[in-house]
Design a protein around this motif. Structure first.
Motif, PDB file in Angstrom:
ATOM      1  N   GLN A  60       0.669  -1.451   0.049  1.00  0.00           N
ATOM      2  CA  GLN A  60      -0.342   0.721  -0.104  1.00  0.00           C
ATOM      3  C   GLN A  60       0.685   1.106   0.067  1.00  0.00           C
ATOM      4  O   GLN A  60       1.722   1.883   0.340  1.00  0.00           O
ATOM      5  N   PRO A  85       1.635   4.800   0.529  1.00  0.00           N
ATOM      6  CA  PRO A  85       1.273   5.683   1.156  1.00  0.00           C
ATOM      7  C   PRO A  85       0.852   7.580  -0.008  1.00  0.00           C
ATOM      8  O   PRO A  85       1.188   7.283  -0.217  1.00  0.00           O
ATOM      9  N   TYR A 124      -0.423   1.964   9.594  1.00  0.00           N
ATOM     10  CA  TYR A 124      -1.283   0.664   8.869  1.00  0.00           C
ATOM     11  C   TYR A 124      -1.616  -0.251   9.747  1.00  0.00           C
ATOM     12  O   TYR A 124      -2.852  -0.491  10.572  1.00  0.00           O
ATOM     13  N   LEU A 168      -3.392   6.278  11.526  1.00  0.00           N
ATOM     14  CA  LEU A 168      -2.771   7.123  10.390  1.00  0.00           C
ATOM     15  C   LEU A 168      -3.197   7.979  10.938  1.00  0.00           C
ATOM     16  O   LEU A 168      -2.785   9.708  10.027  1.00  0.00           O
ATOM     17  N   TRP A 190      -5.429  10.907   3.550  1.00  0.00           N
ATOM     18  CA  TRP A 190      -5.441   9.153   3.892  1.00  0.00           C
ATOM     19  C   TRP A 190      -7.173   9.161   3.067  1.00  0.00           C
ATOM     20  O   TRP A 190      -8.080   9.986   2.999  1.00  0.00           O
ATOM     21  N   ASP A 204      -7.095   3.879   2.096  1.00  0.00           N
ATOM     22  CA  ASP A 204      -5.898   3.638   3.238  1.00  0.00           C
ATOM     23  C   ASP A 204      -6.506   2.674   4.708  1.00  0.00           C
ATOM     24  O   ASP A 204      -5.741   2.062   5.053  1.00  0.00           O
ATOM     25  N   ARG A 205      -7.629   3.744   5.139  1.00  0.00           N
ATOM     26  CA  ARG A 205      -8.269   3.052   6.260  1.00  0.00           C
ATOM     27  C   ARG A 205      -8.853   1.691   6.471  1.00  0.00           C
ATOM     28  O   ARG A 205      -8.177   1.366   7.354  1.00  0.00           O
ATOM     29  N   SER A 251      -4.207  -2.753  -0.913  1.00  0.00           N
ATOM     30  CA  SER A 251      -5.420  -2.386  -1.577  1.00  0.00           C
ATOM     31  C   SER A 251      -6.794  -3.317  -1.285  1.00  0.00           C
ATOM     32  O   SER A 251      -7.904  -3.424  -1.178  1.00  0.00           O
TER      33      SER A 251
END
Length: 163
Positions: free
Chosen positions: A34, A36, A59, A64, A71, A75-76, A118
């Protein structure tokens, strides 16, 4: 240069996974992919070319909020999944849990790792030929110098390993 950095970092972890797998001990190998987000303030940081070593820490600990970056929902989602894996592993020695993509323990035959990005999924080791070369060179160096041979003998004494 990004690929050789990935391969040289992965080589040591993969070798240890091979040792643990042959000893019948669970080992959970991963690559974090992932990328950033780049800060929204121009000139505040060079653009990130990809997921960098150590970049997963925001992560894996679901922190975050500690860094003011743009973000995304993805990302969350990755932070939720990664932190769940780490929490489960800390509690039970196994990262798997309800609602998470299945993370298989590493084994030499399948030679797969979890790609945490992802869409987390098990996949073949990237550039296996390059990693195999680095492992064989490292083992040749250890035999030549006589240093580091205690790694394989101590593997039988250790408990479950991961990450």
């Amino acid at each position: 240069s990004h690929d050789i950095g990935r391969d040289s970092n992965l080589e040591g972890h993969r070798f240890w996974g091979q040792v643990q797998s042959k000893a019948g001990k669970p080992f959970y190998l991963y690559v974090f992919s992932q990328k950033p987000p780049v800060p929204s303030t121009p000139g505040s940081q060079l653009p990130v070319v990809g997921a960098l070593h150590g970049g997963e820490f925001f992560y894996t600990f679901d922190n975050l909020h500690l860094k003011d970056l743009p973000w995304t929902d993805t990302d969350r989602k990755v932070a939720d999944i990664a932190s769940s894996y780490w929490t489960n592993f800390a509690k039970t020695g196994d990262p798997n849990g309800p609602g998470l993509p299945r993370w298989n323990a590493y084994n030499v035959k399948d030679d797969q790792l979890m790609n945490i990005g992802s869409s987390p999924q098990m996949e073949p080791t990237p550039n296996k030929a390059g990693s195999d070369f680095l492992i064989s060179w490292d083992q040749h160096f250890r035999k030549f110098t006589g240093k580091g041979n205690e790694i394989t003998s101590k593997a039988k004494e250790t408990g479950p390993s991961g990450y």
